[in-house]
Design an enzyme around this catalytic site. Structure first.
Site, PDB file in Angstrom:
ATOM      1  N   GLU A 272      43.493  40.524  40.283  1.00 62.94           N
ATOM      2  CA  GLU A 272      42.720  39.364  40.712  1.00 62.94           C
ATOM      3  C   GLU A 272      41.265  39.775  40.941  1.00 62.94           C
ATOM      4  O   GLU A 272      41.028  40.713  41.699  1.00 62.94           O
ATOM      5  CB  GLU A 272      43.320  38.770  41.987  1.00 62.94           C
ATOM      6  CG  GLU A 272      44.728  38.217  41.788  1.00 62.94           C
ATOM      7  CD  GLU A 272      45.336  37.680  43.069  1.00 62.94           C
ATOM      8  OE1 GLU A 272      44.662  37.705  44.130  1.00 62.94           O
ATOM      9  OE2 GLU A 272      46.494  37.238  43.031  1.00 62.94           O
ATOM     10  N   HIS A 300      45.506  32.109  43.880  1.00 61.62           N
ATOM     11  CA  HIS A 300      45.754  32.731  45.188  1.00 61.62           C
ATOM     12  C   HIS A 300      45.270  31.785  46.293  1.00 61.62           C
ATOM     13  O   HIS A 300      44.527  32.175  47.206  1.00 61.62           O
ATOM     14  CB  HIS A 300      45.053  34.077  45.297  1.00 61.62           C
ATOM     15  CG  HIS A 300      45.679  34.986  46.319  1.00 61.62           C
ATOM     16  ND1 HIS A 300      45.732  36.348  46.186  1.00 61.62           N
ATOM     17  CD2 HIS A 300      46.289  34.718  47.511  1.00 61.62           C
ATOM     18  CE1 HIS A 300      46.337  36.894  47.237  1.00 61.62           C
ATOM     19  NE2 HIS A 300      46.683  35.908  48.055  1.00 61.62           N
TER      20      HIS A 300
END
Length: 342
Positions: A272, A300
């Site tokens: 990420e 997320h």
């Protein structure tokens, strides 16, 4: 003149300081430090050297042994969230610095999000909207992920705070809730009323839907691999709102492509920000026919709501203040380890 203790907040996800300033009052100095850099990037040494309390708001600022060695005055580290795999706990313990997390700020939000991913897939919410928007045809379609949830077995991996909150929501939908969690004491299943499995493999084999609610550690890293996915029934659904590195994204891509997995809802990814050239993510972005309507990805965001962010700010700051002021520890991750170095 006595120096006030300095609380340093790194990479906060908010610009306001009202909650923090109210908690600190005139007793503590508070410093916001922006940090929009790749993992492994260091701040100036002076920032580390002056902090009495270190609030780490996001995992892209990693606290390895080299960084912890620079925290010359630091008396406590608080990671503003649940996960702590970006902090070297052994190095912090050796330095005598307690490390605390904030495990309860977004419990209901993450459980709601996991349920939302499941419902969106099982009821075709996102897919129906997208098709109707694209072609204007007011008709039902045979979507691959749509199914009845009542009576289906939901297997929860990790029955902690979020896992239990999600289980309650699923039980209200009349799903058959089961779980695997080796860290819960014997008899915990009697207290919660859900069926317990003693191994991950047997839980996976019995579950139409699997939802992951486990921390990332050496035992869980990559545990949902090709073998784990193969243990799940044909046409199973996978939900992950825990940590991206718990699953093998290559294995998920292969299981979706083969049809063994019916669908997946992913709020977290192994890297990420993600590498969108990965075959699964590239196919998802292109809306390839084989994957269409079978994968939902969110950034997320499961924890996020105005209420959860306010709780996160309050609990993160008050955890540091309580320790600096009175030596009280809340949700300490390495208290026993610290004792060995004293």
């Amino acid at each position: 003149m006595n120096r006030k203790p300095l609380i340093v907040a790194v990479d906060p996800q908010h610009a306001d300081r009202d909650i923090e300033e109210k908690l600190c009052g005139s007793e503590f100095d508070y410093s916001f430090v922006p940090f929009d850099q790749p993992p492994g990037t260091r701040l100036a040494d002076a920032v580390y050297a002056q902090a009495d309390a270190w609030l780490n708001y996001r995992s892209r600022h990693r606290l390895g042994a080299d960084i912890i060695a620079r925290l010359a005055k630091c008396r406590i580290i608080v990671t503003s969230g649940v996960g702590f795999d970006h902090i070297d706990l052994a190095a912090a313990s050796a330095a005598g610095i307690p490390v605390c997390n904030v495990p309860d700020y977004g419990t209901t939000d993450v459980a709601d999000h996991a349920l939302a991913l499941l419902l969106a897939l099982a009821r075709g919410v996102v897919a129906y909207d997208a098709h109707l928007r694209a072609d204007g045809k007011w008709t039902t379609r045979d979507l691959p992920s749509v199914c009845r949830l009542r009576g289906r077995t939901l297997g929860i991996v990790g029955l902690g705070r979020i896992g239990q909150a999600f289980a309650r929501r699923a039980a209200a939908l009349e799903m058959d809730v089961a779980f695997y969690d080796p860290h819960l004491a014997p008899g915990a299943e009697l207290a919660v009323g859900y069926r317990r499995y003693d191994s991950l493999k047997t839980l996976l084999a019995a579950s139409h839907i699997v939802s992951l609610h486990t921390p990332l550690d050496e035992q869980t890293r990559g545990m949902i691999d090709a073998a784990a996915l193969a243990a799940m029934p044909q046409g199973a659904v996978l939900i992950n709102t825990s940590r991206g590195k718990v699953l093998d994204l290559d294995a998920v891509e292969a299981a979706l492509r083969s049809g063994h997995l019916r669908a997946a809802g992913l709020d977290v990814l192994p890297d990420e920000p993600p590498d969108f050239s990965h075959p699964l993510l590239a196919a998802w972005q292109r809306r390839d026919a084989w994957l269409d309507d079978r994968l939902i990805v969110t950034p997320h965001a499961a924890f996020h709501s105005p209420e959860s962010i306010a709780d996160k700010r309050r609990l993160t700051t008050s955890t540091a203040i309580d320790y600096l002021r009175a030596g009280r520890l809340r949700a300490c991750l390495n208290e026993k380890a610290i004792a060995r170095f004293r």
